[in-house]
Design a protein around this motif. Structure first.
Motif, mmCIF file in Angstrom:
data_model
loop_
_atom_site.group_PDB
_atom_site.id
_atom_site.type_symbol
_atom_site.label_atom_id
_atom_site.label_comp_id
_atom_site.label_asym_id
_atom_site.label_seq_id
_atom_site.Cartn_x
_atom_site.Cartn_y
_atom_site.Cartn_z
ATOM 1 N N ASP A 51 0.807 -1.222 0.000
ATOM 2 C CA ASP A 51 0.000 0.000 0.000
ATOM 3 C C ASP A 51 0.840 1.272 0.000
ATOM 4 N N GLY A 52 2.152 1.145 0.016
ATOM 5 C CA GLY A 52 3.009 2.328 0.011
ATOM 6 C C GLY A 52 3.086 3.056 1.336
ATOM 7 N N LEU A 53 2.732 2.381 2.425
ATOM 8 C CA LEU A 53 2.728 3.046 3.725
ATOM 9 C C LEU A 53 4.137 3.364 4.208
ATOM 10 N N TYR A 54 5.109 2.556 3.847
ATOM 11 C CA TYR A 54 6.489 2.859 4.203
ATOM 12 C C TYR A 54 7.027 3.986 3.317
ATOM 13 N N ALA A 55 6.733 3.914 2.037
ATOM 14 C CA ALA A 55 7.233 4.932 1.117
ATOM 15 C C ALA A 55 6.745 6.320 1.519
ATOM 16 N N ARG A 56 5.506 6.410 1.994
ATOM 17 C CA ARG A 56 4.967 7.706 2.421
ATOM 18 C C ARG A 56 5.740 8.293 3.589
ATOM 19 N N ARG A 57 6.403 7.415 4.320
ATOM 20 C CA ARG A 57 7.173 7.861 5.485
ATOM 21 C C ARG A 57 8.672 7.854 5.196
ATOM 22 N N ASN A 58 8.997 7.870 3.918
ATOM 23 C CA ASN A 58 10.394 7.978 3.499
ATOM 24 C C ASN A 58 11.217 6.762 3.895
ATOM 25 N N LEU A 59 10.579 5.584 3.869
ATOM 26 C CA LEU A 59 11.272 4.340 4.204
ATOM 27 C C LEU A 59 11.270 3.385 3.027
ATOM 28 N N THR A 60 12.360 2.678 2.867
ATOM 29 C CA THR A 60 12.417 1.523 1.976
ATOM 30 C C THR A 60 12.655 0.305 2.851
ATOM 31 N N VAL A 61 11.663 -0.584 2.920
ATOM 32 C CA VAL A 61 11.726 -1.750 3.800
ATOM 33 C C VAL A 61 12.032 -2.990 2.970
ATOM 34 N N GLU A 62 13.052 -3.730 3.394
ATOM 35 C CA GLU A 62 13.489 -4.936 2.696
ATOM 36 C C GLU A 62 13.397 -6.128 3.648
ATOM 37 N N PRO A 63 12.336 -6.932 3.538
ATOM 38 C CA PRO A 63 12.238 -8.113 4.407
ATOM 39 C C PRO A 63 13.224 -9.189 3.979
ATOM 40 N N ALA A 225 15.608 7.145 15.876
ATOM 41 C CA ALA A 225 14.293 7.107 16.509
ATOM 42 C C ALA A 225 13.173 7.446 15.535
ATOM 43 N N ARG A 226 13.379 8.412 14.679
ATOM 44 C CA ARG A 226 12.311 8.823 13.757
ATOM 45 C C ARG A 226 11.977 7.713 12.778
ATOM 46 N N ALA A 227 12.996 7.089 12.201
ATOM 47 C CA ALA A 227 12.753 6.003 11.254
ATOM 48 C C ALA A 227 12.094 4.818 11.937
ATOM 49 N N LEU A 228 12.520 4.499 13.151
ATOM 50 C CA LEU A 228 11.947 3.372 13.875
ATOM 51 C C LEU A 228 10.477 3.625 14.196
ATOM 52 N N SER A 229 10.167 4.811 14.672
ATOM 53 C CA SER A 229 8.771 5.150 14.964
ATOM 54 C C SER A 229 7.918 5.096 13.709
ATOM 55 N N ALA A 230 8.465 5.587 12.592
ATOM 56 C CA ALA A 230 7.724 5.563 11.330
ATOM 57 C C ALA A 230 7.457 4.130 10.885
ATOM 58 N N PHE A 231 8.436 3.252 11.060
ATOM 59 C CA PHE A 231 8.259 1.846 10.701
ATOM 60 C C PHE A 231 7.150 1.217 11.524
ATOM 61 N N ILE A 232 7.132 1.471 12.816
ATOM 62 C CA ILE A 232 6.120 0.868 13.687
ATOM 63 C C ILE A 232 4.729 1.376 13.332
ATOM 64 N N VAL A 233 4.593 2.681 13.106
ATOM 65 C CA VAL A 233 3.293 3.241 12.749
ATOM 66 C C VAL A 233 2.797 2.652 11.433
ATOM 67 N N ALA A 234 3.667 2.599 10.438
ATOM 68 C CA ALA A 234 3.263 2.089 9.125
ATOM 69 C C ALA A 234 2.892 0.608 9.206
ATOM 70 N N THR A 235 3.641 -0.169 9.988
ATOM 71 C CA THR A 235 3.344 -1.598 10.101
ATOM 72 C C THR A 235 2.024 -1.812 10.835
ATOM 73 N N ALA A 236 1.764 -1.002 11.854
ATOM 74 C CA ALA A 236 0.477 -1.085 12.551
ATOM 75 C C ALA A 236 -0.675 -0.782 11.593
ATOM 76 N N GLU A 237 -0.503 0.230 10.756
ATOM 77 C CA GLU A 237 -1.524 0.543 9.762
ATOM 78 C C GLU A 237 -1.662 -0.595 8.756
ATOM 79 N N GLY A 238 -0.528 -1.215 8.416
ATOM 80 C CA GLY A 238 -0.565 -2.357 7.514
ATOM 81 C C GLY A 238 -1.373 -3.501 8.097
ATOM 82 N N TRP A 239 -1.196 -3.785 9.387
ATOM 83 C CA TRP A 239 -1.987 -4.835 10.026
ATOM 84 C C TRP A 239 -3.463 -4.470 10.057
ATOM 85 N N ARG A 240 -3.760 -3.232 10.366
ATOM 86 C CA ARG A 240 -5.168 -2.796 10.368
ATOM 87 C C ARG A 240 -5.803 -3.046 9.008
#
Length: 329
Positions: A51-63, A225-240
């Motif tokens: 859904d691009g939730l990480y990209a919106r927060r300036n993150l590139t997530v690589e599982p 801290a900012r990137a970590l918080s953004a990751f957690i928020v985006a992942t929570a939204e992803g689960w929702r």
């Protein structure tokens, strides 16, 4: 699940470093080591990616699949992963007892996803009634999960079956009780038994452990801290969104990362996550998806210490932080 995060992470003191930027991109790169092969148990992360939730927060997530070696602990220590995702409470305590400076920064499962499963058509309503049966546990569960279950339900030590593979033991022993997660492992066990299985989470009977933890090195969390918080928020939204909306985008990414998994299987896993209240149960309605409390951690640490799975002097307040959860920090 706890095997992937072993005591081999003693070099983590060197993890006080800045996040690497993705090549040719202003986004921050977060390499996330998973606990196992991608499945619906990681659905929130893959939905956030789709859904691009990480990209919106300036993150590139690589599982990074848990099938890929080295393991998550070694990746964190070597700096080839910034975070680990999907592990249970005991996995974190194993790292802490080995001297690794890491903490849980979110718990996307309010309940441990490990279940006890049996053959039969009668739903499981009381796990204590299983105590006289033989039990099949993988070696990775013997250090903590088995002692906790054994102590809770008064199971005799000789009830534990001996062998290399819990699944093979279960297949060969019709009345056995098998410890499995309610994702792919449960399906594999049902195929081995050639029939549907009944299962129940010990969490439904007061087992206090969390699941799907986000584990971060202390130095990384402090410096990013900012990137970590953004990751957690985006992942929570992803689960929702994964649980409430069309999960097809996440399932498409999971299928690419784990060839051979079917859409039908992923939908069944997702439904079990919903039915068990893994994400939206517990304290999530009050504190939000990913939340943790000192009371829950204290209950788990005390139970683990009582069976020798963790040192008695372990401070529950020292193994997690809520500073990076939404509205904190």
């Amino acid at each position: 699940m706890s095997a992937a995060l072993s005591l081999g992470a003693l070099g983590l003191a060197s993890c006080s470093r800045d996040v690497a930027e993705a090549p040719n991109s202003p986004r921050v790169r977060l390499r996330v080591a998973l606990d196992a092969r991608p499945s619906a148990l990681h659905g929130g992360l893959f939905q956030a990616m789709a859904d691009g939730l990480y990209a919106r927060r300036n993150l590139t997530v690589e599982p990074i699949s848990g099938e890929v070696q080295p393991g998550a602990a070694q990746r964190l220590a070597a700096g080839t992963a910034e975070l680990a995702l999907g592990f249970d409470s005991q996995a974190l305590l194993n790292l802490r007892s080995g001297g690794a400076p890491v903490r849980a920064v979110a718990a996307f499962f309010q309940k441990d996803a490990r279940a006890l499963a049996v053959r039969g058509e009668t739903p499981l309503t009381d796990l204590a009634a299983l105590a006289p049966r033989p039990f099949a546990f993988e070696e990775s569960d013997l250090a903590a999960f088995w002692p906790l279950i054994q102590a809770r339900y008064g199971i005799a030590a000789d009830r534990l079956l001996s062998g290399d593979s819990a699944l093979e033991l279960f297949q060969a022993t019709p009345d056995a009780v098998l410890a499995v997660d309610i994702g792919p492992e449960l399906e594999a066990a049902a195929r081995a038994a050639a029939q549907p299985l009944q299962w129940r989470l010990p969490a439904e009977e007061g087992f206090a452990g969390y699941g799907s933890l986000v584990i971060a090195p202390d130095g990384f969390a402090r410096d990013n801290a900012r990137a970590l918080s953004a990751f957690i928020v985006a992942t929570a939204e992803g689960w929702r969104d994964y649980l409430a909306r069309d999960p097809a985008p996440a399932h498409g990414l999971i299928s690419r990362a784990a060839p051979g998994v079917t859409a039908e299987s992923l939908m069944a896993q997702r439904q079990r996550i919903i039915d068990a209240g893994l994400v939206l149960g517990g304290d999530a309605p009050v504190y939000g998806i990913g939340s943790m409390t000192l009371e829950r951690w204290r209950d788990y640490v005390e139970a683990a210490a009582a069976v020798g799975a963790v040192a008695t002097e372990t401070d529950p307040a020292d193994v997690f932080t809520v500073d990076f959860l939404p509205g904190r920090g």
